[in-house]
Design a protein around this motif. Structure first.
Motif, PDB file in Angstrom:
ATOM      1  N   LEU A  70       0.834  -1.187   0.000  1.00  0.00           N
ATOM      2  CA  LEU A  70       0.000   0.000   0.000  1.00  0.00           C
ATOM      3  C   LEU A  70       0.877   1.250   0.000  1.00  0.00           C
ATOM      4  CD1 LEU A  70      -3.031   0.278   0.101  1.00  0.00           C
ATOM      5  CD2 LEU A  70      -2.907   0.432   2.578  1.00  0.00           C
ATOM      6  N   LEU A  71       1.919   1.196   0.825  1.00  0.00           N
ATOM      7  CA  LEU A  71       2.869   2.309   0.930  1.00  0.00           C
ATOM      8  C   LEU A  71       4.274   1.752   0.855  1.00  0.00           C
ATOM      9  CD1 LEU A  71       1.480   4.563   3.780  1.00  0.00           C
ATOM     10  CD2 LEU A  71       1.620   5.102   1.349  1.00  0.00           C
ATOM     11  N   LEU A  72       5.136   2.422   0.142  1.00  0.00           N
ATOM     12  CA  LEU A  72       6.529   1.981   0.031  1.00  0.00           C
ATOM     13  C   LEU A  72       7.422   3.185   0.310  1.00  0.00           C
ATOM     14  CD1 LEU A  72       8.081  -0.633  -0.913  1.00  0.00           C
ATOM     15  CD2 LEU A  72       8.420   0.588  -3.041  1.00  0.00           C
ATOM     16  N   ARG A  73       8.203   3.085   1.410  1.00  0.00           N
ATOM     17  CA  ARG A  73       9.120   4.190   1.717  1.00  0.00           C
ATOM     18  C   ARG A  73      10.515   3.752   1.316  1.00  0.00           C
ATOM     19  NH1 ARG A  73       6.652   3.547   6.558  1.00  0.00           N
ATOM     20  NH2 ARG A  73       4.759   4.795   6.816  1.00  0.00           N
ATOM     21  N   GLU A  74      11.129   4.495   0.419  1.00  0.00           N
ATOM     22  CA  GLU A  74      12.497   4.169   0.022  1.00  0.00           C
ATOM     23  C   GLU A  74      13.457   4.821   0.991  1.00  0.00           C
ATOM     24  OE1 GLU A  74      13.273   4.868  -4.104  1.00  0.00           O
ATOM     25  OE2 GLU A  74      11.279   4.117  -4.626  1.00  0.00           O
ATOM     26  N   ILE A  75      14.435   4.055   1.445  1.00  0.00           N
ATOM     27  CA  ILE A  75      15.331   4.523   2.504  1.00  0.00           C
ATOM     28  C   ILE A  75      16.755   4.573   1.972  1.00  0.00           C
ATOM     29  CG2 ILE A  75      16.254   3.990   4.776  1.00  0.00           C
ATOM     30  CD1 ILE A  75      13.642   2.528   5.322  1.00  0.00           C
ATOM     31  N   GLN A  76      17.410   5.694   2.208  1.00  0.00           N
ATOM     32  CA  GLN A  76      18.846   5.788   1.925  1.00  0.00           C
ATOM     33  C   GLN A  76      19.520   6.376   3.155  1.00  0.00           C
ATOM     34  OE1 GLN A  76      19.471   7.987  -1.642  1.00  0.00           O
ATOM     35  NE2 GLN A  76      19.165   6.198  -2.960  1.00  0.00           N
ATOM     36  N   ASP A  77      20.528   5.690   3.662  1.00  0.00           N
ATOM     37  CA  ASP A  77      21.266   6.133   4.849  1.00  0.00           C
ATOM     38  C   ASP A  77      20.319   6.464   6.002  1.00  0.00           C
ATOM     39  OD1 ASP A  77      23.349   6.026   3.052  1.00  0.00           O
ATOM     40  OD2 ASP A  77      23.048   8.125   2.472  1.00  0.00           O
ATOM     41  N   GLY A  78      19.345   5.599   6.218  1.00  0.00           N
ATOM     42  CA  GLY A  78      18.448   5.800   7.341  1.00  0.00           C
ATOM     43  C   GLY A  78      17.411   6.891   7.151  1.00  0.00           C
ATOM     44  N   GLN A  79      17.417   7.541   5.960  1.00  0.00           N
ATOM     45  CA  GLN A  79      16.468   8.622   5.704  1.00  0.00           C
ATOM     46  C   GLN A  79      15.412   8.147   4.700  1.00  0.00           C
ATOM     47  OE1 GLN A  79      16.744  12.177   6.650  1.00  0.00           O
ATOM     48  NE2 GLN A  79      17.974  11.252   8.278  1.00  0.00           N
ATOM     49  N   SER A  85       3.128   4.519  -3.704  1.00  0.00           N
ATOM     50  CA  SER A  85       2.137   3.470  -3.463  1.00  0.00           C
ATOM     51  C   SER A  85       2.107   2.540  -4.678  1.00  0.00           C
ATOM     52  CB  SER A  85       0.758   4.080  -3.241  1.00  0.00           C
ATOM     53  OG  SER A  85      -0.193   3.043  -3.181  1.00  0.00           O
ATOM     54  N   PRO A  86       2.878   1.469  -4.663  1.00  0.00           N
ATOM     55  CA  PRO A  86       2.870   0.532  -5.800  1.00  0.00           C
ATOM     56  C   PRO A  86       1.491  -0.051  -6.053  1.00  0.00           C
ATOM     57  CG  PRO A  86       4.687   0.060  -4.326  1.00  0.00           C
ATOM     58  CD  PRO A  86       3.837   1.068  -3.634  1.00  0.00           C
ATOM     59  N   LEU A  87       0.719  -0.227  -4.978  1.00  0.00           N
ATOM     60  CA  LEU A  87      -0.634  -0.772  -5.166  1.00  0.00           C
ATOM     61  C   LEU A  87      -1.433   0.110  -6.118  1.00  0.00           C
ATOM     62  CD1 LEU A  87      -2.834  -2.822  -4.157  1.00  0.00           C
ATOM     63  CD2 LEU A  87      -3.485  -1.068  -2.535  1.00  0.00           C
ATOM     64  N   TRP A  88      -1.401   1.415  -5.872  1.00  0.00           N
ATOM     65  CA  TRP A  88      -2.130   2.370  -6.701  1.00  0.00           C
ATOM     66  C   TRP A  88      -1.602   2.352  -8.126  1.00  0.00           C
ATOM     67  CZ3 TRP A  88      -6.317   5.086  -7.254  1.00  0.00           C
ATOM     68  CH2 TRP A  88      -6.340   6.175  -8.112  1.00  0.00           C
ATOM     69  N   GLU A  89      -0.264   2.289  -8.269  1.00  0.00           N
ATOM     70  CA  GLU A  89       0.302   2.332  -9.617  1.00  0.00           C
ATOM     71  C   GLU A  89      -0.043   1.086 -10.429  1.00  0.00           C
ATOM     72  OE1 GLU A  89       4.388   2.939  -8.786  1.00  0.00           O
ATOM     73  OE2 GLU A  89       3.993   4.925  -7.956  1.00  0.00           O
ATOM     74  N   HIS A  90      -0.264  -0.024  -9.740  1.00  0.00           N
ATOM     75  CA  HIS A  90      -0.522  -1.261 -10.470  1.00  0.00           C
ATOM     76  C   HIS A  90      -2.001  -1.570 -10.645  1.00  0.00           C
ATOM     77  CE1 HIS A  90       3.738  -1.921  -9.614  1.00  0.00           C
ATOM     78  NE2 HIS A  90       3.713  -2.683 -10.680  1.00  0.00           N
ATOM     79  N   GLY A 233      17.027  -3.899   3.649  1.00  0.00           N
ATOM     80  CA  GLY A 233      16.982  -2.598   4.302  1.00  0.00           C
ATOM     81  C   GLY A 233      16.874  -1.437   3.347  1.00  0.00           C
ATOM     82  N   GLU A 234      16.459  -1.680   2.080  1.00  0.00           N
ATOM     83  CA  GLU A 234      16.355  -0.568   1.130  1.00  0.00           C
ATOM     84  C   GLU A 234      15.035   0.162   1.252  1.00  0.00           C
ATOM     85  OE1 GLU A 234      16.952  -2.322  -2.674  1.00  0.00           O
ATOM     86  OE2 GLU A 234      18.868  -3.185  -2.102  1.00  0.00           O
ATOM     87  N   VAL A 235      13.990  -0.589   1.643  1.00  0.00           N
ATOM     88  CA  VAL A 235      12.665   0.030   1.696  1.00  0.00           C
ATOM     89  C   VAL A 235      11.940  -0.388   2.967  1.00  0.00           C
ATOM     90  CG1 VAL A 235      12.341   0.155  -0.807  1.00  0.00           C
ATOM     91  CG2 VAL A 235      11.691  -1.905   0.417  1.00  0.00           C
ATOM     92  N   GLU A 236      10.868   0.340   3.241  1.00  0.00           N
ATOM     93  CA  GLU A 236       9.914  -0.083   4.258  1.00  0.00           C
ATOM     94  C   GLU A 236       8.572  -0.186   3.550  1.00  0.00           C
ATOM     95  OE1 GLU A 236       9.582   2.609   7.459  1.00  0.00           O
ATOM     96  OE2 GLU A 236      11.533   2.052   8.301  1.00  0.00           O
ATOM     97  N   ALA A 237       7.798  -1.235   3.877  1.00  0.00           N
ATOM     98  CA  ALA A 237       6.559  -1.420   3.135  1.00  0.00           C
ATOM     99  C   ALA A 237       5.399  -1.684   4.077  1.00  0.00           C
ATOM    100  CB  ALA A 237       6.691  -2.580   2.151  1.00  0.00           C
ATOM    101  N   VAL A 238       4.230  -1.158   3.692  1.00  0.00           N
ATOM    102  CA  VAL A 238       2.992  -1.449   4.415  1.00  0.00           C
ATOM    103  C   VAL A 238       2.084  -2.192   3.449  1.00  0.00           C
ATOM    104  CG1 VAL A 238       1.021  -0.484   5.612  1.00  0.00           C
ATOM    105  CG2 VAL A 238       3.231   0.666   5.714  1.00  0.00           C
TER     106      VAL A 238
END
Lengths: 503, 505
Positions: A70-79, A85-90, A233-238
């Motif tokens: 539903l939500l995808l947060r891309e993380i670089q160096d802890g930020q 939202s891949p769900l919405w895009e697909h 550890g590249e992304v966080e996903a819901v």
């Protein structure tokens, strides 16, 4: 007037009060009466409830069963650098249009407007038909352009940036104009407003507001590597409720029994994924989640039933009307056509057609519809043979009304009842047929289907995969049973002769 | 009544033609078309050989004609009334037709001024007519194959000529020549081109093989006219019109006469249905009777609900569950999984017996019944609902009749009224239901046979469709269509017989 004001009977009723309509109950309409009788039978209500459940999942399944987060947060160096939202895009165009249509339709029917509900229902059906046709046409045109070998002019056309908005716009415009011409509304305002609104909504969704948002002309490519990326550890996903897509395959995960979790299924590779969702109803031989497939297959089941029956009723009514009205040699010739379709076992003809025609949902609906119309044609023929001698038909003829008007405006409403009752059974039959064809491997390709799942149950090397047999089979059975129950109830309510002979 | 039946029988002919035409065109217009499975056999060959092989097959089975022509030819073969020379019947039972004519050489005006003359046959007397016919037949087949081989080579030469001379619009996307377009576009071959020389050379070879094929055909025709085998049917006007048994041809994919295949498959399907239909009647009629006598009670409702529920179970689901739970060795394993007989059934004694060692053998009959249990169970349960509802409705109709009141007034016992008066009067419409049940069962057994791998009509039909076997598909469509039409007619006649109030005249 007075009928709703007093509940307790007065001591005496004056003649004036009687003349004013005291104690008069307005007669229920034919269909309203039939409907309330249907609702009086618990079995039919249970059937309607099940159909409602299937319809609900047909609409919302892309939102509750998807492997895309539903939500995808891309993380670089802890930020967190980006949230998408891949769900919405697909989501595909129908995925979004269906909930919109369902909500708008409910509001439209429920609102206390002055227009009668039956008329509003007709408007709603026409709007749904228009939207459906727009989506189907866009799909077909898009698929034509996506073929591997296309002429050069198509390729250059496709590469233009404004191709999608213009092509989709032309299709929407064409259907809008057609439906303005053939609208059911009398008032010009709603006659124009509804088709224009439907066309605009469809265009907005398909092109993503002309290219601003996500365009849904081309189906997106699916890669399901979110869990692996999350583990790195590249992304966080819901995720949504059931975090698997119906076509999300993995050879490692084949034939897992119900209740197995993802990590159990992966075994030694369990560390490469994040999260540990459960395959609630297990997986099939390709490692696809059964529950997710079953939910997504609801749409196929509902639409196959309704659309192919719609096609069958249209063909049957037209041919039956011609046979019954004209009789004579028209009847003789057309009845041979009916006989042709009656004498070939339906399944035989369907297997031939499904084996040789392209395998997609539209073709499937069309061939089931083109085979199942004989029942409707015979009912209408019998009714019209009775009706054509009656006075109102004779006077319509004498006035000089056109044939179309006599057949469909005057005779059809008086003879359509048996067809509509029979339609419920036809829907049930169409769902069974779809399941059978899919079981035989002749169903739509790349489309989750209860029947196709069932075929997986006779697994490889003589193993019987019970969870792939029981759950989809149960879904088919309950749906068919529901339509049959509703049909039975409807028939008993409408046909007084059969009332004593109910099953 | 007689005229009615005759009229219906005559009207069956256009319907049957419609059925077979519909199915044939569906198969013919499919990707690959008729005979796709034949061409698949050439998948491993190199291009030249494949072209040869395909050309040979197309010639042999007449696949190079347009689909409607193939269909009309098939109609001519199955028509019992034949025109022209009568066929002969070989000792194997196959039909021998007069030899096919040889086509004109491909685009012969390009490389020859006129067709070469065909030398006359030497008038040697025929000593052994059968042997002479066989020899001539073989020779003609060989010469025809050679003629087609040279044509294929000529086509290739023409294609490379078209490429070298850069003639547009005469090649298919696959690089093959379109002869008609080529003939229209090109009038002379430019011999200064390398491929032009090859065209002329191959054209000459093509002409030579044409002459040889013509000679062989003449010889075969003479051998055929000498009538080495008995002729099929009997003549009405000799040489013009004759009547003969329809010829269903030989299956492409199995090289066996289609009638033999149907003859092997039909008894299996009939066996399935003839076991299933009595079971349906034995369950549905008593329960319909019971429901009618206890109308409105719990039993009535329960039976009704049960049968509607059974009716709603998809056959595929029932089949899969039965196979999985009852037949699979990992679960109960009570029944065999596939087929109609045990693998050793050929060695079984017919009836069950106990041998000298005291070991019990189930024998052929019990073995077959054991194999039939699950398929028959899956076939019967859907039929209960319709029939029991029909029985119940018929009974209830009669309960309100005057004669029942009279019987009651006379003091006939309730049991006698139900069984001897009402049931007898309701029985006839129930019997006529057979005619409508049978076609439905025939269709239903397609799926059952597929699930349980039983070699019946259903499997044969599916195979024919998958292999695009023209003869098999058409013969099956005709068979099934005719059976169903006769059943429909039978139903109408039986209605009239059962109820004198119905007349068709």
């Amino acid at each position: 007037m007075a009928r709703n004001t007093t509940n307790t009977a007065p001591q005496s009723v004056s003649g004036v009060a009687l003349m004013q309509g005291y104690g008069v109950r307005e007669a229920k309409g034919f269909w309203a009466d039939a409907w309330s009788q249907v609702l009086g039978r618990p079995r039919a209500v249970a059937g309607l409830a099940w159909i409602g459940i299937v319809l609900f999942f047909a609409i919302v399944s892309p939102f509750i069963a998807s492997g895309h987060p539903l939500l995808l947060r891309e993380i670089q160096d802890g930020q967190v650098v980006r949230t998408t939202s891949p769900l919405w895009e697909h989501l595909s165009a129908p995925d979004i249009l269906l909930p919109i249509a369902a909500l708008a339709g409910l509001v439209w029917i429920a609102l206390p407007l002055s227009t009668p509900r039956s008329r509003r229902l007709a408007v709603l059906l026409l709007a749904l038909l228009q939207g459906g046709l727009i989506v189907v046409t866009c799909n077909l045109v898009g698929a034509q352009f996506r073929k591997p070998y296309v002429p050069d002019w198509m390729r250059t056309l496709q590469l233009r940036k404004d191709f999608i908005p213009i092509a989709a716009g032309l299709i929407c415009l064409a259907y809008t104009l057609i439906f303005i011409a053939a609208s059911a509304c009398d008032r010009w305002a709603s006659r124009i407003a509804v088709p224009v609104l439907v066309g605009l909504v469809c265009w907005t969704v398909i092109t993503g507001l002309g290219g601003v948002g996500v365009n849904r002309w081309n189906p997106p490519l699916h890669t399901f590597n979110y869990r692996q990326r999350e583990a790195r550890g590249e992304v966080e996903a819901v995720y949504t409720l059931i975090p698997f897509s119906p076509h999300q395959r993995s050879t490692q995960l084949d034939l897992l029994p119900p209740g197995t979790t993802l990590k159990e299924g992966l075994g030694d590779d369990a560390d490469t994924v994040a999260g540990d969702p459960v395959f609630i109803l297990g997986t099939d031989s390709l490692g696809q989640d059964v529950l997710s497939q079953m939910l997504h297959a609801c749409r196929l089941s509902i639409s196959i039933g309704l659309v192919s029956t719609g096609i069958a009723v249209c063909i049957g009514v037209t041919i039956g009307a011609l046979m019954g009205y004209f009789g004579g040699w028209v009847d003789l010739v057309l009845f041979r056509v009916v006989e042709i379709f009656m004498a070939i076992p339906v399944l035989f003809l369907l297997i031939v057609a499904a084996a040789v025609l392209p395998r997609n949902t539209y073709v499937m609906m069309a061939i089931i519809g083109c085979v199942a119309w004989t029942g409707a044609a015979r009912f209408i023929r019998a009714e019209f043979l009775k009706l054509r001698g009656q006075d109102f038909v004779q006077s319509a003829k004498a006035v000089g009304l056109p044939l179309r008007s006599i057949l469909f405006r005057h005779m059809l409403p008086n003879g359509v009842t048996p067809v509509l009752v029979d339609a419920s059974f036809t829907i049930a039959a169409a769902i069974t047929i779809e399941a059978t064809l899919s079981f035989l491997g002749l169903g739509p390709v790349d489309q989750a289907s209860w029947g196709r799942l069932l075929a997986d149950a006779q697994g490889q090397a003589g193993y019987f995969v019970w969870w792939v047999a029981i759950f989809p089979g149960l879904a088919i059975f309950l749906t068919v049973l529901s339509y049959n129950m509703v049909g039975e109830a409807l028939r008993d309510a409408i046909d007084p002769k059969l009332k004593k002979a109910r099953v | 009544m007689g005229t009615y039946i005759l009229r219906r029988l005559i009207l069956m002919i256009p319907t049957l033609i419609g059925i077979t035409f519909l199915i044939f065109m569906l198969v013919a217009l499919s990707p690959g078309g008729i005979g796709a499975s034949l061409r698949m056999g050439s998948g491993q060959m190199e291009a030249t050989n494949r072209a040869l092989f395909e050309a040979y097959l197309e010639d042999r089975y007449g696949l190079d004609d347009p689909a409607p022509v193939q269909y009309v030819r098939w109609l001519g073969r199955i028509s019992p009334i034949k025109f022209g020379q009568r066929d002969m019947v070989s000792p194997r039972g196959e039909r021998l037709r007069p030899p096919k004519p040889v086509k004109d050489p491909l685009l012969w005006r390009l490389y020859a001024d006129k067709l070469p003359p065909v030398p006359p046959l030497d008038e040697t007397p025929l000593d052994d007519r059968v042997r002479e016919y066989r020899r001539a037949n073989n020779e003609y087949a060989q010469k025809r194959a050679a003629f087609i081989a040279t044509r294929t080579q000529l086509e290739e030469a023409l294609a490379s000529y078209a490429r070298e001379a850069q003639i547009a619009g005469v090649l298919t996307p696959a690089g093959k020549i379109k002869p008609d377009a080529f003939g229209r576009r090109v009038t002379t071959i430019d011999q200064s081109l390398a491929s032009g020389k090859i065209v002329v050379e191959r054209g000459a070879a093509h002409l030579r093989s044409w002459v040889e094929a013509q000679v062989a055909r003449e010889r075969l025709r003479r051998a055929f006219n000498a009538k080495p085998f008995p002729e099929a049917g009997f003549a009405i006007i000799p040489g013009v019109i004759s009547i003969a048994w329809p010829d269903f041809g030989v299956s492409f994919s199995r090289n066996v006469p289609v009638l033999d295949l149907i003859g092997a498959a039909l008894p299996v399907t009939l066996l399935l249905n003839l076991i299933a239909i009595p079971i349906i009647y034995m369950v549905a009629v008593p329960s319909g009777l019971l429901a009618a006598t206890r109308q409105g009670t719990l039993l009535d409702t329960a039976l009704g609900s049960l049968f509607v529920a059974l009716w709603s179970i998809p056959t595929v689901w029932a089949g899969v569950l039965a196979l999985g739970f009852l037949a699979n060795k990992h679960y109960l394993g009570w029944f065999p999984v596939t087929g109609l007989h045990d693998t050793h059934a050929a060695n079984f004694s017919f009836f069950p017996h106990t041998d000298a060692d005291g070991v019990w053998h189930r024998g052929y009959v019990l073995d077959t019944l054991w194999h039939l249990c699950l398929p028959v169970a899956c076939l019967v349960y859907t039929g209960f609902a319709t029939l029991s509802k029909q029985t119940r409705a018929a009974m209830l109709d009669n309960f309100n009749a005057d004669y029942v009141r009279t019987a009651k007034a006379k003091g006939v016992s309730g049991r006698d009224i139900v069984l001897r008066h009402v049931f007898r009067n309701s029985l006839l419409p129930i019997i006529t239901m057979f005619a409508t049940v049978f076609p439905a069962m025939l269709a239903g057994s397609v799926v059952i046979e597929k699930i349980f791998t039983i070699p019946g009509m259903g499997s044969l039909i599916l195979d024919g469709i998958h292999l695009r076997d023209r003869e098999l598909v058409l013969a099956n469509a005709l068979m099934v269509g005719a059976v169903n039409l006769v059943a429909l007619l039978l139903a109408d006649i039986l209605y009239a017989v059962a109820d004198p109030r119905i007349t068709y005249d």
